[in-house]
Structures are given as structure tokens and as C-alpha cells.
Design an enzyme around this catalytic site. Structure first.
Site, PDB file in Angstrom:
ATOM      1  N   LYS A  17       0.872  -1.114   0.042  1.00 18.47           N
ATOM      2  CA  LYS A  17       0.017   0.039   0.070  1.00 18.47           C
ATOM      3  C   LYS A  17       1.181   1.135  -0.069  1.00 18.47           C
ATOM      4  O   LYS A  17       1.235   1.680   1.020  1.00 18.47           O
ATOM      5  CB  LYS A  17      -0.856  -0.007   0.959  1.00 18.47           C
ATOM      6  CG  LYS A  17      -1.888   1.109   1.219  1.00 18.47           C
ATOM      7  CD  LYS A  17      -1.458   2.284   1.897  1.00 18.47           C
ATOM      8  CE  LYS A  17      -2.441   3.782   2.088  1.00 18.47           C
ATOM      9  NZ  LYS A  17      -2.029   4.929   1.318  1.00 18.47           N
TER      10      LYS A  17
ATOM     11  N   GLU B 145       9.315   2.723  10.990  1.00 16.29           N
ATOM     12  CA  GLU B 145      10.431   3.796  10.802  1.00 16.29           C
ATOM     13  C   GLU B 145       9.609   5.331  10.679  1.00 16.29           C
ATOM     14  O   GLU B 145       8.676   5.237   9.933  1.00 16.29           O
ATOM     15  CB  GLU B 145      11.279   3.644   9.617  1.00 16.29           C
ATOM     16  CG  GLU B 145      12.445   4.346   9.494  1.00 16.29           C
ATOM     17  CD  GLU B 145      12.332   5.643   9.180  1.00 16.29           C
ATOM     18  OE1 GLU B 145      12.215   6.813   9.972  1.00 16.29           O
ATOM     19  OE2 GLU B 145      12.220   6.015   8.024  1.00 16.29           O
TER      20      GLU B 145
ATOM     21  N   CYS C 282      13.641  11.604   5.784  1.00 19.00           N
ATOM     22  CA  CYS C 282      13.803  10.993   7.253  1.00 19.00           C
ATOM     23  C   CYS C 282      15.047  11.422   7.959  1.00 19.00           C
ATOM     24  O   CYS C 282      15.180  11.712   9.028  1.00 19.00           O
ATOM     25  CB  CYS C 282      13.198   9.771   7.731  1.00 19.00           C
ATOM     26  SG  CYS C 282      14.088   8.643   6.862  1.00 19.00           S
TER      27      CYS C 282
ATOM     28  N   GLU D 276       9.640  17.638  13.748  1.00 18.10           N
ATOM     29  CA  GLU D 276      10.047  17.190  12.409  1.00 18.10           C
ATOM     30  C   GLU D 276       9.318  18.235  11.307  1.00 18.10           C
ATOM     31  O   GLU D 276       8.048  18.184  11.401  1.00 18.10           O
ATOM     32  CB  GLU D 276       9.907  15.910  12.050  1.00 18.10           C
ATOM     33  CG  GLU D 276      10.410  15.526  10.728  1.00 18.10           C
ATOM     34  CD  GLU D 276      10.242  13.837  10.408  1.00 18.10           C
ATOM     35  OE1 GLU D 276      11.084  13.709  10.057  1.00 18.10           O
ATOM     36  OE2 GLU D 276       9.274  13.120  10.837  1.00 18.10           O
TER      37      GLU D 276
END
Length: 482
Positions: A174, A249, A283, A384
């Protein structure tokens, strides 16, 4: 306009609802690059059942045979590298050279895991019974759900699917909706390699329906996820509640430390590359720049001189160094953090605005942005952003620098620039991150090495390299006596 279908049980099929959604070019919102299925739980159930039925036979053909098919998949992707890379640039915005490099990385990952079919999967262990043989082997999990983000639409799906398939699992992928067309092209290449029907399945749709459906599905033995901290926690909790295995993650807030003895030119180049390439949408991107007070002003001057030369625009055009944010929503998120930084008292020394001139008004472009005077309590130093924003922080000692670097909830990657061996050793020992790099940018990761974070960056498992076998298989201990 091409409409891409789901791949279920070896056939490309429309979603049960008959609905599609378009994927737009973030460099030009008028450009719809393709339509993908708006799938339902019914579509997902069909894909999972197909995977479940196909997995046992796939497991039985053996590692070398599975590896041969992965080799063919690598060849198929390499033949279409320009096509896939162009779609990646048009769909999520990174420059064409970066997109081509990522696609070739996908080829290399497939070849690496093709080789896993010929490597050992266990050990012989001495038994206390002299007439017995005891050894370990590895068993695949079964059906693995793969949920991937938009920022690496080739590399991340492949570094999850390739080991899952190599070790005998069947897969349901997905992808993120923002990069689903690129993912469809990758799946086309893999399908061309000749995987048996049902071993590889591809279902597009919303995270709330398809992503959550995979996390909840009783026949999905393992979930591997890359994405936001908020969604990752939900995926992990859902898998845990039903006894599924999960791997998460979930991003980072990555620092670079520049010591007073650093090679400043090297540190500046790596900070810009690590923090601003791919529009900061990695990331592992550098976000916080922690600089010794003795060389702070000189470093800042060199950094700003180079940041000002960055060309922003459509990643398909030659000479463009930085493309757009991946979507209007991501652009708005970045701009909101820039406003937060200003309101909290950080000094905006460069950038900070949307770019609309020179025909860029239909895209989601933002200037590379640099803040000075950032303190560790500010949102731009803690959260972030996932955009081209660098936060400069001054430090008085290496001990203080490492303390600042660790003063966040994430722990994915970190780098240091220094020529002092003791600084290097202290950084390696004390940095709370899964990836630490010395005299290199924070955003580098190699396919043959374990990858993952500490603290809120991951579920403490590792991806890539030989470490992948730990998630995608279970150890089986065997005791044999005649």
C-alpha cells in the site's frame, strides 16, 4: 490520462467501488500525472487472501529460485530507469538526477536481496545428546503488509518488498497516495519478472482504509511501515493488539555538529546537501546545525553564501537543484513552521517564503530557509518539519553540543565534522541515534548496512542489509534424533 489498477492475484483490476483519484505534479498543480484506484476493504481482503494462498508454494520453491526472479526484477527496473525516474520527479518533485539515482538504488537493492537466496539461514548448534543433530533455520512470516511514504517512492517500497519476497513471504503493498503512480510503475517492473500470481499484490487507497486495514487484518502476519510518528504508533498498536509483528520507521530531527577544528567547507557542503536536497523531505535530513562558537560566524557566512546560490524550480529542468514540496499540504506545513520559528524569537536570516515568480506560481515551491539564534525549546528545534529549513544553534563545548543533539524525542541519524579523534569517539559513544556519521552528511545510508533509529524514530528493529532477515523471518530451532 492513464488510470493505474490494483494488482491482485496476478491480474490488474479496477477497485470494487469503481472510483479513482488523481495524482498531481507538485511543480505544476494543473498537471495530473495519472489516476489510481480508490480501493475499499473488499479490495484489500481479496489481495490478502490471494497472498495467503500463494505464499506456501512461494516458500517451497527455495531461496535460489526466488533470487533468480528478483534478479529479473532488477533487470526490468533498470531497463525502465528513465521512465520511472521521470514519473517520480513529476509526481513527488525531487530533481530528475536524484530520482534516477534513487531508481538505480532500487535496482541495486533487488540484486542484493536476490543474492540472499544463496546465503545461509541458520547454524548448527551442539546438542547435549551426542546422538542428535540440532540446528536453526528460518521460516517466513507469511503475508507481509508494506506501507510506504511518498518521499522515496522507489527505494523504500523495494527495500521492504525485496527482502520480504526473498525470504519466502507474500506481499501486499500500500503506497502513499501522493506517489502511487510511481509505485505502480515499480510494481509493473516486478510483475514482469514472473512472480507467481498472488505473491506480489498492490492496492492503492487511503491510509485510513487500506493502511489501517492491513494493520488490523488477521491474515497479515507482519507489517512494515515508514511514515509519521502519529500514524506509526497507530499501526503498531493495531498489529500488537492482534499479535502481529510490526516494524516502524517514523522520522527524525537530525543534528549535525560542527566542531571548532572542522573542515568548514566540507561541513557547509554536507549541511546543505543533507538538509536541503530533496527539499529537506528525508527522514534523515539535517534539521539542526550545532556549531562551535569559535567558528560560528564564519560557518554561517559560508553557509548563507552557498544557500543563496540554490536554484529552485521544476525538477525536470536542467540546472535545478531543489524542487517543490511534495504537495500543497506539505508546503503549508513548512510555511507554518517558519512562522512558528519567527514567533518564538528565532532570527530568519534567509528564505522563508513561497516561491511564485518565473512561472512557479502553480507549484508548491518554498525558498531554502535558514534560522539563526535557535534554542532547544523552540518548535523548529524539536519537531520534524520535513522541509528545507535549517536551524542554527551555537555551542560552547563538545559536551554541550552532544547534549543539544540528544535533546529531542527522535534518534534516527546524526553527523559530526571534526578532525579530533576524541571528539569522534565521544560522538560515536554518546549520540542517541541509530545512524551516526563522521565527516559526512546525516542523510547518507547504504543498502547493505542496517538502518533504523532510536527513541521515537523507530520500533527498534532494523531494515536493509543482513538485518532485514530478523524482521521478515522467525527462527526455527530443529532437533533431530535417529
Amino acid at each position: 490520462m492513464t488510470t493505474y489498477k490494483n494488482l491482485i492475484n496476478g491480474e490488474w483490476v479496477d477497485g470494487a467501488a469503481g472510483e479513482t483519484t488523481g495524482s498531481i505534479n507538485p511543480a505544476n498543480a494543473d498537471d495530473n500525472v495519472g489516476n489510481v484506484q480508490k480501493s475499499t476493504k473488499e479490495d484489500l481482503d481479496k489481495a490478502v487472501q490471494a497472498a495467503k494462498q500463494a505464499q506456501k508454494e512461494w516458500q517451497k520453491i527455495g531461496g535460489p529460485a526466488r533470487g533468480n526472479i528478483l534478479h529479473k526484477a532488477a533487470d526490468a527496473l533498470e531497463k525502465r530507469v528513465d521512465e520511472v525516474a521521470e514519473m517520480m520527479t513529476r509526481e513527488m518533485g525531487k530533481t530528475f538526477p536524484e530520482a534516477k539515482g534513487e531508481t538505480m538504488r532500487g535496482v541495486a537493492i533487488l540484486r542484493y536481496y536476490a543474492g540472499e537466496g544463496m546465503r545461509k539461514v541458520g547454524d548448527v548448534i551442539p546438542s547435549t545428546d551426542k546422538d542428535a543433530l540440532m540446528f536453526t533455520t528460518r521460516a517466513p512470516l507469511g503475508v507481509v503488509g508494506v506501507i510506504t511514504p511518498w518521499n522515496f517512492p522507489v527505494a523504500i517500497p523495494i527495500w521492504k518488498m525485496a527482502p520480504a519476497l526473498a525470504y519466502g513471504n507474500a506481499v501486499v503493498l500500500k503506497p502513499a497516495s501522493e506517489a502511487a503512480v510511481t509505485a505502480a510503475k515499480v510494481v509493473e517492473c516486478l510483475e514482469e519478472a514472473g512472480f507467481p500470481a498472488g505473491v506480489l499484490n498492490f492496492v492503492t487507497g487511503s491510509g485510513s482504509v487500506i493502511g489501517q486495514g492491513l494493520a488490523d487484518h488477521p491474515d497479515v502476519a507482519g507489517i512494515t511501515f515508514t511514515g509519521s510518528d502519529t500514524v506509526g504508533k497507530q499501526v503498531g498498536q493495531s498489529a500488537l493488539a492482534r499479535g502481529g509483528k510490526y516494524q516502524l520507521e517514523m522520522g527524525g530531527k537530525n543534528p549535525v555538529i560542527v566542531a571548532k577544528d572542522a573542515d568548514l567547507d566540507l561541513a557547509v557542503d554536507a549541511t546543505i546537501s543533507g538538509g536541503l536536497k530533496s527539499t529537506g523531505q528525508k527522514c534523515t535530513a539535517t534539521s539542526r546545525v550545532i556549531v562551535a562558537e569559535e567558528i560560528y560566524d564564519e560557518f554561517k557566512e559560508k553557509l548563507l553564501d552557498k544557500v543563496k546560490d540554490i536554484s529552485v524550480g521544476d525538477g525536470m529542468k536542467e540546472g535545478i537543484w531543489m524542487g517543490p514540496c511534495s504537495s500543497e499540504g506539505q508546503l503549508n506545513t513548512v510555511l507554518s513552521y517558519i512562522e512558528k520559528g519567527k514567533s518564538e524569537g528565532a532570527e530568519l536570516v534567509y528564505g522563508g517564503s513561497r516561491v511564485t515568480e518565473d512561472g512557479l506560481d502553480k507549484g508548491f515551491f518554498v525558498q531554502p530557509t535558514v534560522f539563526d539564534g535557535v534554542t532547544t525549546d523552540m518548535a523548529i528545534a524539536q519537531e520534524e518539519i520535513f522541509g528545507p529549513v535549517l536551524a542554527l544553534m551555537k555551542t560552547s563545548s563538545m559536551e554541550d553540543a552532544i547534549k543539544l543533539a540528544n535533546d529531542v524525542e527522535f534518534g534516527l541519524s546524526a553527523s559530526i565534522f571534526t578532525t579530533n579523534i576524541q571528539n569522534m569517539l565521544s560522538f560515536i559513544d554518546d549520540m542517541e541515534a541509530g545512524l551516526v556519521r563522521v565527516n559526512a552528511e546525516s542523510a547518507g545510508v547504504e543498502l547493505q548496512a542496517p538502518f533504523g533509529g532510536m527513541k521515537k524514530s523507530s520500533s527498534h528493529s532494523r531494515e536493509q542489509g543482513e538485518a532485514a532477515i530478523e524482521f521478515f523471518t522467525s527462527i526455527k530451532t530443529v532437533f533431530v534424533k535417529g
